[in-house]
Design an enzyme around this catalytic site. Structure first.
Site, PDB file in Angstrom:
ATOM      1  CG  HIS A  44      -7.862  12.329   3.461  1.00 28.37           C
ATOM      2  ND1 HIS A  44      -8.648  12.886   4.443  1.00 28.37           N
ATOM      3  CD2 HIS A  44      -6.706  11.951   4.062  1.00 28.37           C
ATOM      4  CE1 HIS A  44      -7.996  12.849   5.605  1.00 28.37           C
ATOM      5  NE2 HIS A  44      -6.823  12.283   5.405  1.00 28.37           N
TER       6      HIS A  44
ATOM      7  CB  THR B 243      -6.197  -0.347   9.891  1.00 32.60           C
ATOM      8  OG1 THR B 243      -5.100  -1.219   9.591  1.00 32.60           O
ATOM      9  CG2 THR B 243      -7.334  -0.628   8.934  1.00 32.60           C
TER      10      THR B 243
ATOM     11  N   GLY C 125       0.813  -1.213   0.000  1.00 31.06           N
ATOM     12  CA  GLY C 125       0.000   0.000   0.000  1.00 31.06           C
ATOM     13  C   GLY C 125       0.846   1.262   0.000  1.00 31.06           C
ATOM     14  NE  ARG C 126      -2.592   5.897  -2.936  1.00 33.96           N
ATOM     15  CZ  ARG C 126      -3.688   5.161  -3.040  1.00 33.96           C
ATOM     16  NH1 ARG C 126      -4.108   4.473  -1.996  1.00 33.96           N
ATOM     17  NH2 ARG C 126      -4.366   5.106  -4.162  1.00 33.96           N
ATOM     18  CG  MET C 127       0.230   5.026   5.040  1.00 33.20           C
ATOM     19  SD  MET C 127       1.452   6.208   5.655  1.00 33.20           S
ATOM     20  CE  MET C 127       1.964   5.402   7.171  1.00 33.20           C
TER      21      MET C 127
ATOM     22  CE  LYS D 176      -9.413   8.811   4.966  1.00 30.40           C
ATOM     23  NZ  LYS D 176      -8.639   7.649   5.457  1.00 30.40           N
TER      24      LYS D 176
ATOM     25  CG  ASN E 249      -2.838  11.678  11.557  1.00 31.81           C
ATOM     26  OD1 ASN E 249      -1.620  11.795  11.654  1.00 31.81           O
ATOM     27  ND2 ASN E 249      -3.527  12.243  10.578  1.00 31.81           N
ATOM     28  CG  MET E 250       0.707   6.444  12.596  1.00 23.36           C
ATOM     29  SD  MET E 250       0.815   5.704  14.243  1.00 23.36           S
ATOM     30  CE  MET E 250      -0.150   4.203  14.000  1.00 23.36           C
TER      31      MET E 250
END
Length: 289
Positions: free
Chosen positions: A180, A124, A43-45, A184, A149-150
């Site tokens: 976004h 997630t 995935g993108r992340m 998403k 959110n990190m």
């Protein structure tokens, strides 16, 4: 000549000792590094996380898992680690799992983390009350960190927004707008919901009762207790959140803009390092910053 030879030998000895010392440090570093497995590695992340774990001096990529593209299963995901289609196949090699996948896949991760007593960082989005309750259950058996959110910046906002809302009181209407990228899947974002929860807590309101998600038609005059939450989806926007406190004659806007996913990537790896020495418990990025 003799002096020259002695001098040369002296430097040679230093060089040998230096190389030996470096090798020793490399070996020690390998032993002490935090071994991380990435779930959702394509995935993108996930792709960013794989590279960040490889680059970080304190971490080592121990596994990469994804099933979204079967043609890449068994191929090098990075640093010689082969992409796996099963977390259970690689989980024994890791200390911490970082999961940025889907709600269903994350539930499978939690089952395995509980079974093998592995620590897990969950980023997630789209998790409901049932899934969040499962995280709480697993955290009694092993250490879990869950965050919508990190980003360090967003988590700073989560710390202060309740106090801001409480200070302003009911004279200021509260609206949250998030934006976004078009890809998403969930709306509103988990971050927008977390911000709304923090604000609701600060002013003593129940978000389930006062949350308004978009408006259409003759909705009537705005209730002073409402917390409006709205979602935009367009192009390649990484992530933007604006909280508006609107009073009569003035307005306060607080905005956080993520310019790249790297801010979330670095936050997730920082969270994994924080979790490495924890045994059990449920943590958030509030504990990390």
């Amino acid at each position: 000549i003799f002096g020259g030879a002695t001098l040369t030998l002296y430097f040679a000895n230093i060089a040998v000792l230096s190389v030996s010392s470096v090798c020793h440090k490399i070996i020690m570093r390998g032993e002490n590094m935090i071994k991380i497995c990435i779930k959702g590695a394509l995935g993108r992340m996930g792709q960013g996380l794989v590279q960040e774990v490889i680059d970080d001096k304190d971490t080592q990529l121990a596994g990469a898992v994804d099933v979204s593209d079967v043609s890449k299963i068994g191929k090098d995901a990075g640093s010689g680690i082969l992409l796996s289609d099963s977390l259970e196949k690689v989980i024994k090699d890791c200390d911490v799992i970082i999961d940025f996948s889907s709600p269903e896949s994350t539930m499978e991760t939690l089952d395995l983390a509980e079974k093998y007593k592995k620590k897990v960082v969950i980023g997630t989005t789209g998790l409901g009350d049932k899934e969040k309750k499962r995280i709480e259950e697993v955290s009694k058996k092993t250490a879990c960190l869950f965050a919508a959110n990190m980003s360090i910046g967003v988590n700073l906002l989560l710390k202060i927004l309740g106090d801001v809302a409480k200070s302003l009181g009911d004279d200021f209407d509260i609206e949250i707008v998030e934006a976004h990228h078009r890809f998403k899947k969930d709306a509103p974002s988990g971050t927008a919901l977390a911000l709304a929860e923090a604000i609701a807590k600060g002013v003593g309101r129940d978000l389930k009762k006062v949350g308004v998600y978009g408006r259409h038609g003759m909705v009537g005059q705005r209730d002073r207790k409402e917390i409006g939450i709205h979602a935009l989806r367009a192009g390649d926007i990484v992530g933007e959140h604006t909280i508006t406190f609107g009073g009569i004659g003035e307005r306060i806007e607080i905005t956080h803009k993520a310019h790249s996913r790297q801010t979330f990537v670095k936050g997730a790896v920082r969270a994994a390092k924080f979790l490495a020495d924890k045994k059990v418990g449920l943590f958030s990025m509030q504990d990390v910053i």
